[in-house]
Design a protein around this motif. Structure first.
Motif, PDB file in Angstrom:
ATOM      1  N   ASP A  55       0.727  -1.143   0.121  1.00  0.00           N
ATOM      2  CA  ASP A  55      -0.008  -0.049   0.169  1.00  0.00           C
ATOM      3  C   ASP A  55       0.940   1.269  -0.046  1.00  0.00           C
ATOM      4  OD1 ASP A  55       0.978   0.049   2.519  1.00  0.00           O
ATOM      5  OD2 ASP A  55      -0.895  -0.200   3.645  1.00  0.00           O
ATOM      6  N   LEU A  56       0.313   2.542   0.095  1.00  0.00           N
ATOM      7  CA  LEU A  56       1.014   3.607  -0.014  1.00  0.00           C
ATOM      8  C   LEU A  56       2.085   3.950   1.190  1.00  0.00           C
ATOM      9  CD1 LEU A  56       1.804   6.473  -1.127  1.00  0.00           C
ATOM     10  CD2 LEU A  56      -0.452   7.353  -0.084  1.00  0.00           C
ATOM     11  N   GLN A  57       1.592   3.671   2.529  1.00  0.00           N
ATOM     12  CA  GLN A  57       2.454   3.764   3.503  1.00  0.00           C
ATOM     13  C   GLN A  57       3.601   2.743   3.469  1.00  0.00           C
ATOM     14  OE1 GLN A  57       1.743   6.218   5.657  1.00  0.00           O
ATOM     15  NE2 GLN A  57       3.757   5.850   6.380  1.00  0.00           N
ATOM     16  N   SER A  58       3.443   1.847   3.190  1.00  0.00           N
ATOM     17  CA  SER A  58       4.508   0.510   2.951  1.00  0.00           C
ATOM     18  C   SER A  58       5.672   1.201   2.149  1.00  0.00           C
ATOM     19  CB  SER A  58       4.329  -0.812   2.693  1.00  0.00           C
ATOM     20  OG  SER A  58       3.674  -0.905   1.415  1.00  0.00           O
ATOM     21  N   PHE A  59       5.191   1.994   1.238  1.00  0.00           N
ATOM     22  CA  PHE A  59       6.183   2.628   0.021  1.00  0.00           C
ATOM     23  C   PHE A  59       6.790   3.868   0.782  1.00  0.00           C
ATOM     24  CE2 PHE A  59       6.153   6.424  -2.684  1.00  0.00           C
ATOM     25  CZ  PHE A  59       7.504   6.345  -2.897  1.00  0.00           C
ATOM     26  N   LEU A  60       6.047   4.651   1.360  1.00  0.00           N
ATOM     27  CA  LEU A  60       6.397   5.969   1.846  1.00  0.00           C
ATOM     28  C   LEU A  60       7.621   5.626   3.025  1.00  0.00           C
ATOM     29  CD1 LEU A  60       3.011   7.920   2.278  1.00  0.00           C
ATOM     30  CD2 LEU A  60       4.895   8.270   0.626  1.00  0.00           C
ATOM     31  N   ASP A  61       7.421   4.547   3.755  1.00  0.00           N
ATOM     32  CA  ASP A  61       8.569   4.335   4.899  1.00  0.00           C
ATOM     33  C   ASP A  61       9.890   4.244   4.222  1.00  0.00           C
ATOM     34  OD1 ASP A  61       6.222   4.380   6.593  1.00  0.00           O
ATOM     35  OD2 ASP A  61       6.123   2.284   6.853  1.00  0.00           O
ATOM     36  N   ALA A 195      -3.218  19.003  -5.861  1.00  0.00           N
ATOM     37  CA  ALA A 195      -3.225  17.990  -4.827  1.00  0.00           C
ATOM     38  C   ALA A 195      -3.134  16.280  -5.136  1.00  0.00           C
ATOM     39  CB  ALA A 195      -4.109  18.407  -3.714  1.00  0.00           C
ATOM     40  N   HIS A 196      -2.822  15.699  -4.224  1.00  0.00           N
ATOM     41  CA  HIS A 196      -2.758  14.248  -4.365  1.00  0.00           C
ATOM     42  C   HIS A 196      -4.220  14.033  -3.843  1.00  0.00           C
ATOM     43  CE1 HIS A 196       1.127  14.015  -5.270  1.00  0.00           C
ATOM     44  NE2 HIS A 196       1.514  12.700  -5.417  1.00  0.00           N
ATOM     45  N   ALA A 197      -5.257  13.237  -4.487  1.00  0.00           N
ATOM     46  CA  ALA A 197      -6.481  12.999  -3.829  1.00  0.00           C
ATOM     47  C   ALA A 197      -6.839  11.930  -4.787  1.00  0.00           C
ATOM     48  CB  ALA A 197      -7.327  14.318  -4.130  1.00  0.00           C
ATOM     49  N   GLY A 198      -7.713  10.944  -4.175  1.00  0.00           N
ATOM     50  CA  GLY A 198      -8.139  10.078  -4.911  1.00  0.00           C
ATOM     51  C   GLY A 198      -7.219   8.963  -5.252  1.00  0.00           C
ATOM     52  N   GLU A 199      -6.124   8.605  -4.498  1.00  0.00           N
ATOM     53  CA  GLU A 199      -4.967   7.860  -4.971  1.00  0.00           C
ATOM     54  C   GLU A 199      -5.626   6.494  -4.253  1.00  0.00           C
ATOM     55  OE1 GLU A 199      -1.278   8.596  -3.523  1.00  0.00           O
ATOM     56  OE2 GLU A 199      -0.166   6.976  -4.685  1.00  0.00           O
ATOM     57  N   GLU A 200      -5.549   6.785  -2.694  1.00  0.00           N
ATOM     58  CA  GLU A 200      -6.003   5.781  -1.763  1.00  0.00           C
ATOM     59  C   GLU A 200      -7.390   6.341  -1.136  1.00  0.00           C
ATOM     60  OE1 GLU A 200      -3.201   4.480   1.180  1.00  0.00           O
ATOM     61  OE2 GLU A 200      -2.462   2.757  -0.249  1.00  0.00           O
ATOM     62  N   ASP A 219      -3.780  15.167  -8.712  1.00  0.00           N
ATOM     63  CA  ASP A 219      -2.684  14.104  -8.763  1.00  0.00           C
ATOM     64  C   ASP A 219      -3.381  12.841  -8.330  1.00  0.00           C
ATOM     65  OD1 ASP A 219      -0.880  15.788  -9.497  1.00  0.00           O
ATOM     66  OD2 ASP A 219      -0.694  16.652  -7.420  1.00  0.00           O
ATOM     67  N   HIS A 220      -3.287  11.862  -9.271  1.00  0.00           N
ATOM     68  CA  HIS A 220      -3.896  10.641  -9.156  1.00  0.00           C
ATOM     69  C   HIS A 220      -5.654  10.719  -9.780  1.00  0.00           C
ATOM     70  CE1 HIS A 220      -0.447   8.088  -7.828  1.00  0.00           C
ATOM     71  NE2 HIS A 220      -0.309   9.281  -7.041  1.00  0.00           N
ATOM     72  N   GLY A 221      -6.161  11.084  -8.642  1.00  0.00           N
ATOM     73  CA  GLY A 221      -7.577  10.877  -8.865  1.00  0.00           C
ATOM     74  C   GLY A 221      -8.443   9.697  -9.366  1.00  0.00           C
ATOM     75  N   ARG A 250       1.884  -0.988  -8.547  1.00  0.00           N
ATOM     76  CA  ARG A 250       2.880  -1.330  -7.522  1.00  0.00           C
ATOM     77  C   ARG A 250       2.342  -1.121  -5.745  1.00  0.00           C
ATOM     78  NH1 ARG A 250       7.595  -2.481  -9.995  1.00  0.00           N
ATOM     79  NH2 ARG A 250       8.922  -2.868  -8.081  1.00  0.00           N
ATOM     80  N   LEU A 251       1.194  -0.192  -5.876  1.00  0.00           N
ATOM     81  CA  LEU A 251       0.885   0.297  -4.360  1.00  0.00           C
ATOM     82  C   LEU A 251      -0.379  -0.659  -4.063  1.00  0.00           C
ATOM     83  CD1 LEU A 251       2.016   3.906  -4.034  1.00  0.00           C
ATOM     84  CD2 LEU A 251       3.144   1.767  -3.245  1.00  0.00           C
ATOM     85  N   GLY A 252      -0.822  -1.574  -4.980  1.00  0.00           N
ATOM     86  CA  GLY A 252      -2.083  -2.262  -4.797  1.00  0.00           C
ATOM     87  C   GLY A 252      -3.262  -1.667  -4.870  1.00  0.00           C
TER      88      GLY A 252
END
Ligand code: ADE
Ligand code: ZN
Length: 334
Positions: A55-61, A195-200, A219-221, A250-252
């Protein structure tokens, strides 16, 4: 025309790439050695093998951990120039990059160190590679409003070289409304907003980005498709979406590329664009994103040209520059 040849020839415009997300493992280890920073992976292969995200968080870490090797102005310069060289080699003619100052200032790296290195490389890229660029300052949404205001204050001496502010990092639980006031202050400085929005996050975050942050692009959406009325609004307003297909898979967000909604977004009449997001982490730059979506979704030559034109329309460029790029797109298809 053969779509592979068209993808290669298309003059590409990239609107969603995080400069910190272009840090390739080889360069990460080189900076670590030069700066005396230890890395908890023994080598490049082991680090690359850790790039399995759910997910996004596992990448951001891992992304924030990677930032630890960036300390000197020269690091930011070399990081940015290496990205520009790879992008130019793939036919990118204009790029609008995000940078995350808080990822660095929170480690004791001065805002000026980050900014000067990146902007020196952008000037060099325009001179020697002919690639034009814009810079977008992103606030980390997991941090608080006061921290974003402090970052905007630190950016004040450089605002003539920053086109917009953006919003990134952990989306769910950090809605756009949290940053309404700092975005208003940025607009008062003459900056555009994205703004990133509607990615997760849910479609409601896209509405907030439009209504509260007054964004020029989402961004994403991709989650807009869960809300028909929102899709109709985005189409009517011709609101660009900077979609990042390899990143989403890749982020599921989608199990496989054949499940990705890029083609559906285009077929609904949305102003969708293709972008790489964090190419060093997600397995490819612009060409790989076009190639993977073409193969999995059966994009036609017309779809690819539409994506190319959408990005030019959505770019923060003046009308003359847009016209010149549109003419080059037409030429690439001839
Ligand atoms: N895809 C992404 N979403 C949110 N924040 C990010 N920071 C870097 N890449 C990101
Ligand atoms: Zn992103």
């Amino acid at each position: 025309m053969d779509t592979g040849i068209l993808i290669e020839r298309l003059p590409k415009v990239e609107l969603h790439v995080h400069i910190e997300g272009t840090l390739e493992p080889e360069q990460l280890f080189a900076f670590a050695r030069r700066n005396g920073v230890s890395v908890r992976y023994p080598d490049v292969e082991a680090l690359r093998a850790a790039y399995r995200f759910h997910d996004l968080q596992s990448f951001l870490d891992l992304y924030y951990e990677g930032c630890a090797v960036l300390l000197a102005e020269q690091d930011f310069y070399e990081l940015t120039l290496a990205y520009l060289r790879r992008a130019a080699a793939q036919g990118v003619v204009h790029t609008e990059l995000f940078f995350d100052p808080q990822s660095h200032t929170h480690r004791g790296v001065a805002f000026a160190t980050v900014f000067d290195g990146i902007s020196r490389a952008l000037a060099e890229g325009e001179r020697s590679l002919g690639i034009t660029s814009r810079l977008i300052l992103c606030f980390l949404r997991h941090l608080d409003e006061a921290d974003a205001f402090d970052t905007l204050r630190q950016a004040e001496p450089y605002l003539d070289r920053i086109v917009a502010v953006g919003l990134d990092s952990s989306e769910v639980g950090h809605p756009p409304s949290k940053f309404e006031r700092v975005f208003a202050a940025a607009r008062e400085h003459g900056l555009l907003t994205v703004a990133h929005a509607g990615e997760e996050g849910p479609p409601e975050y896209i509405r907030e980005a439009l209504d509260l942050l007054k964004v020029s692009r989402i961004d994403h959406g991709v989650r807009c498709l869960e809300d028909d009325a929102l899709v109709e609004r985005l189409v009517a307003e011709r609101m660009p979406l900077t979609v990042c297909p390899l990143s989403n898979v890749r982020l599921g967000g989608f199990a496989e590329m054949r499940d990705h909604p890029l083609k559906r977004l285009l077929d609904r009449g949305l102003c969708a664009t293709v972008n790489s997001d964090d190419p060093a982490y997600f397995g490819g730059y612009m060409t790989e994103n076009f190639t993977a979506t073409q193969a999995a979704l059966g994009l036609t030559a017309d779809d690819i040209l539409t994506l190319g034109r959408n990005a030019i329309e959505a770019a923060f460029l003046d009308a003359d520059a847009r016209e010149r790029l549109l003419a080059r797109v037409a030429q690439s298809a001839a």
